[in-house]
Design an enzyme around this catalytic site. Sequence first.
Site, short mmCIF file in Angstrom:
data_model
loop_
_atom_site.label_atom_id
_atom_site.label_comp_id
_atom_site.label_asym_id
_atom_site.label_seq_id
_atom_site.Cartn_x
_atom_site.Cartn_y
_atom_site.Cartn_z
N HIS A 24 0.86 -1.19 0.00
CA HIS A 24 0.00 0.00 0.00
C HIS A 24 0.89 1.24 0.00
CE1 HIS A 24 -3.67 2.22 1.99
NE2 HIS A 24 -3.04 2.98 1.11
N HIS A 26 1.21 4.78 -2.60
CA HIS A 26 0.82 5.54 -3.79
C HIS A 26 2.08 6.18 -4.34
CE1 HIS A 26 -3.50 5.35 -2.57
NE2 HIS A 26 -2.93 5.25 -1.37
N HIS A 204 -9.53 0.94 -1.04
CA HIS A 204 -9.46 1.65 0.23
C HIS A 204 -10.85 1.60 0.85
CE1 HIS A 204 -5.71 3.19 -1.26
NE2 HIS A 204 -5.55 4.06 -0.28
N GLU A 207 -10.94 3.73 6.14
CA GLU A 207 -9.83 4.61 6.57
C GLU A 207 -10.46 5.68 7.47
OE1 GLU A 207 -7.98 6.80 3.38
OE2 GLU A 207 -6.31 7.49 4.63
N ASP A 285 1.92 4.17 2.66
CA ASP A 285 0.85 4.98 2.04
C ASP A 285 1.41 6.10 1.16
OD1 ASP A 285 -1.79 5.49 1.43
OD2 ASP A 285 -2.31 6.40 3.35
N ASP A 286 1.79 7.22 1.76
CA ASP A 286 2.33 8.37 1.02
C ASP A 286 3.56 8.89 1.78
OD1 ASP A 286 0.05 8.86 -1.03
OD2 ASP A 286 -0.99 8.70 0.90
N1 ADE Z 1 -4.58 8.65 -2.12
C1 ADE Z 1 -3.33 8.76 -1.65
N2 ADE Z 1 -3.31 8.46 -0.35
C2 ADE Z 1 -4.57 8.15 0.02
C3 ADE Z 1 -5.19 7.75 1.23
N3 ADE Z 1 -4.51 7.61 2.36
N4 ADE Z 1 -6.51 7.53 1.21
C4 ADE Z 1 -7.22 7.68 0.10
N5 ADE Z 1 -6.69 8.05 -1.06
C5 ADE Z 1 -5.38 8.28 -1.10
ZN ZN Z 2 -3.69 4.77 0.44
#
Ligand code: ADE
Ligand code: ZN
Length: 346
Positions: A24, A26, A204, A207, A285-286
Amino acid sequence: MNFEAISPAKLPDLLRAMPKTELHMHIEGSLESELLFAMAKRNEVRLNHATVEELRSAYAFTDLQSFLDIYYAGASVLQQPQDFYDMAWAYFLRAKADNVVHAEIFFDPQTHTERKVSMRTVITGLHRACVDAKEKLNISSSLILCFLRHLSEESAFETLDQAIPFKEFFIGVGLDSSERGHPPEKFERVFKRARQLGFKAVAHAGEEGPPAYIWSALDVLHAERIDHGVQAIHDTALMNRLAKERIPLTVCPLSNLKLCVFPDLGKHNLGEMLNQGLCIMINSDDPAYFGGYLNENFLQTFAALNLNATDAYQLACNSFEAAFVTDEQKTAWRRQLDDCFRTFGA
Ligand code: ADE
Ligand code: ZN
């Protein structure tokens, strides 16, 4: 395996050294602000912030949407195949440093095609980095195309159609972006089409959104993994099903912290979900926006929740189990993991 032989003092080095997958992440969320500024310059894109420091100081999020606004603005610097390559290559170097053996990487084509950057540009740039990651770093990887859930079903169908000529370059479809108010049901038909074409499905869910979105990601979209899923804890029947069917949840602790899903890492429910026998693993994630790549997520989470070597072993095993690879590959990684634990005295 004698996990008790691994003292708490050795745990950080073990966490860094152990082989793991990342499921996971992006790729647009791995774009570090220095690289973002370099791309803005070479592509002559005007940014809302004057300096790297100014941009970074804007990374103070209150919820998912406050992050997404900045994340989509940042992605506007990506224009040429080389930009996508450079971004992905930078991620792979970080992944190598964290002993990631395999990554399944999300990309958001609509963020780019809406700006007239072609699907070909996006996918060929990313794919070339994946090939080099295998050849030069021995990291295997695959791409997962995510539909933006704040956009329409029609736009998702159009995106899937545009991606078909490149179908050998990605293995599955996902669903991301603003969760609240955009339930999985909105994408039932496009996911059905994608599955008929042979793609894997992930989504997703849970969350920020309710457990009901996890149920429908499973039963309407037929997602094989749930991304995040931390809200499942509020639904006992769902927790029982996730445990019984070993449906993986790709949990992202530092993301949850930065987007205020939990008030601090010590209150994260990862330990509880692990204790309840769910197939969860740790992901970043990011990472360029949330303050850490994969090992940083491991280190901070273990410190905050007082997790131990048994937990580390389970999380790594889960990260293999949940990957879209052959059983032979999973067995080989498991051996690598056992070897690593033995060198730490287990
Ligand atoms: N796009 C990038 N990060 C995300 C996240 N944590 N939740 C939903 N969309 C995303
Ligand atoms: Zn994500």
